[in-house]
Scaffold this active site. Structure first.
Site, PDB file in Angstrom:
ATOM      1  CE  LYS B 224      -4.077   2.503   0.853  1.00  0.00           C
ATOM      2  NZ  LYS B 224      -5.305   2.295   1.225  1.00  0.00           N
ATOM      3  CG  HIS B 249     -17.814   1.273  -3.310  1.00  0.00           C
ATOM      4  ND1 HIS B 249     -16.765   2.349  -3.632  1.00  0.00           N
ATOM      5  CD2 HIS B 249     -16.995   0.759  -2.298  1.00  0.00           C
ATOM      6  CE1 HIS B 249     -15.908   2.522  -3.004  1.00  0.00           C
ATOM      7  NE2 HIS B 249     -15.927   1.389  -2.077  1.00  0.00           N
TER       8      HIS B 249
END
Lengths: 360, 360
Positions: B224, B249
């Site tokens: 990340k 989502h």
């Protein structure tokens, strides 16, 4: 048309200043890289200028949000209305917002643009003098909280500022004067020759002489652009743009938003700052008088409303965001044309200024 | 303790990873340059860890906000509760926020920090696996809008991330699995050896073997941090971190926030992305099977809930913020360990994937 630049590296942008820019669609369109455009304006400005702007956006997917007019609507609730409209129209992260109106519309639209999908571009079309000379330039965006002005916001630079001088024709006298407060501010903090020019041309400005207004706006924007370029995030010189604003915000918060115009509160606050500067031995008595006289000639209030007591004043000043670690830091004037960075001020002289100004 | 760095010039910051970091106050205090500290947490985490953190803040002016637990509270309303607390305590622009909790607390606290007085510093103390490996790192902050997840937000990097591995001892099994979805994601998008390691160590992770968990967290954060350092604002590679998230989502929005954990929705979305990648000829059938099998072994759902029809799914995907100019852009897999930047996808194969996954 004159064009100034706010120099901020890849976030640099132009300020276009001139008459009838709202009719020159190519300027606006050259800054819009999206089909999806949301225009945010208010109920006073919409009947006057919205159609003109919409005509320039033909062929695009355009939505509008028309807010009520007034500082009391610079709220998260209004920002949520903007988010609702953006999502209702399924606008994506490449959508552009246009702020068509005064400082309230500009600050709120800029904040909504800063937050929508973590940031979309926006254009400022300021239609008040105050917005043209101050709030539309520099990327400070915010909404108010009941406990403090501009407490929720972001730094988010516009893609351009289009200051159409013709929109000032329809501006109320009171709004014109409110804008002049911020114009005078530039003279006070960093441009003594401009202050003298304002002393000589205040009547021309009040009768809206186009040449005088154009010059005052351009010189104000020039000053603002220089300060912002030097200190975008307000770690230094930019703080001097807040001259009078800590007092002013306390007045606005104390009276409830909408009770007084922002520029009016700033005018009073600059008088208080001048008085405090004099008490601390920085500013000559004579210069305080010049400052108060010029603001009064601009038909601005120079004393706070009597209903705001000293204790309430101090209470509201303490949450002002320029206040670090509980010590009240204020911008003072060394002389006309030179502001000092915020410094901690003792309570005694501050109280003396508030007492002086507390008497009607 | 191991320390990684997110390299972002003057916004660089460390990620500290290790057991019992919550008891080592000097780490936390070294990142707090303010007397005014607001700790934001939730009702699940507070009884477990709040006292421990508060003990390290003795001598400071500390306030706390305890939110209800759950994605359905990642709202502007909750952010306003944080602003209220900050203003009630007269916290200034030098105040620091601490996010003590999972992804919801971290995203919301970061957003509040981004907006309070146009930005104050904050520290992440993630207490879930998902927050430790993903959401606490990289500065994406947001709240949800009823019409879409993370639609209102900001990029705002924390001053540091303190990942206390011991907090995972109290994590519910379901939350642990949800975090593993994002761990698997790093293997899928850019770290094939890590994917193979995960295939070999999934059972050790599920029984919370400290060494295995520590390694998985560190390797996830390393991935990340590299991605964020290369592309802070998500103009390129960072978008690959959203693998499966557009589908995910849509599931979260369709079910209403709180109906499914974010990591669970992402797991389903990654299966759908893999299926779509296969349909477009990018990914081998065998690799789709490996992906689905690994996520299932992590005790994650691999098919969307039956109540979410294909049309509703498409409707919710269309407002996802990765969608530019009305064309649906998705992240696909070229192979395990290599994601492709978002590309426009035709409706036909997308529908085929949704149909396939629409069948229970």
């Amino acid at each position: 048309m004159r064009t100034l630049t706010v120099s901020l590296g890849e976030r640099s942008y132009p300020i276009h200043i001139g008459p009838d820019l709202s009719d020159q669609g190519e300027i606006l369109r050259s800054h819009l890289d999206s089909k999806q455009i949301l225009v945010v304006t208010n109920a006073t400005v919409a009947p006057l200028y919205l159609e003109r702007v919409l005509r320039q956006l033909e062929g695009k997917q355009v939505a509008t949000v028309i807010l009520p007019d007034g500082e009391q609507y610079k709220t998260m609730e209004s920002a949520l209305a903007v988010f609702d409209a953006l999502l209702e129209h399924k606008f994506n992260r490449n959508a552009h917002l246009i702020a068509l109106g005064g400082g309230v519309v500009g600050d709120l639209t800029g904040f909504a643009a800063a937050c929508y999908q973590r940031g979309v571009p926006f254009v400022q079309i300021p239609t008040t003098l105050l917005a043209q000379v101050d709030s539309s330039v520099g990327g400070k965006t915010a909404v108010n909280h009941p406990r403090g002005k501009n407490m929720i916001g972001a730094f988010h630079q516009p893609k351009c500022v289009i200051a159409d001088l013709s929109t000032l024709d329809t501006l109320a006298d009171r709004e014109l004067s409110a804008g002049l407060a911020e114009v005078v501010k530039y003279g006070l903090i960093r441009d003594e020759p401009f202050f003298r020019w304002l002393e000589e041309h205040m009547e021309a400005l009040l009768r809206r002489d186009p040449e005088a207004l154009g010059y005052a706006i351009e010189r104000s924007c020039h000053n603002k652009a220089e300060v912002v370029a030097a200190d975008e995030r307000e770690t230094g010189e930019r703080a001097t743009l807040n001259l009078g604003h800590t007092f002013g915000h306390a007045i606005e918060t104390g009276l409830g938003y909408g009770g007084i115009l922002h520029g009016e509160a700033v005018a009073i606050g600059m008088c208080q700052s001048a008085d405090l500067s004099r008490r601390l031995g920085w500013l000559a008595e004579r210069d305080v008088e010049r400052i108060v006289a010029l603001l009064a000639r601009a038909r601005l209030p120079v004393r706070p409303p009597a209903e705001l007591g000293v204790d309430a004043f101090l209470e509201h000043m303490a949450v002002d965001k320029k206040n670090l670690e509980g010590r009240l830091r204020l911008i003072l004037l060394e002389r006309i044309g030179k502001a000092h960075l915020p410094i901690p001020v003792d309570l005694a002289p501050l109280r003396a200024t508030l007492d002086e100004y507390g008497r009607a």
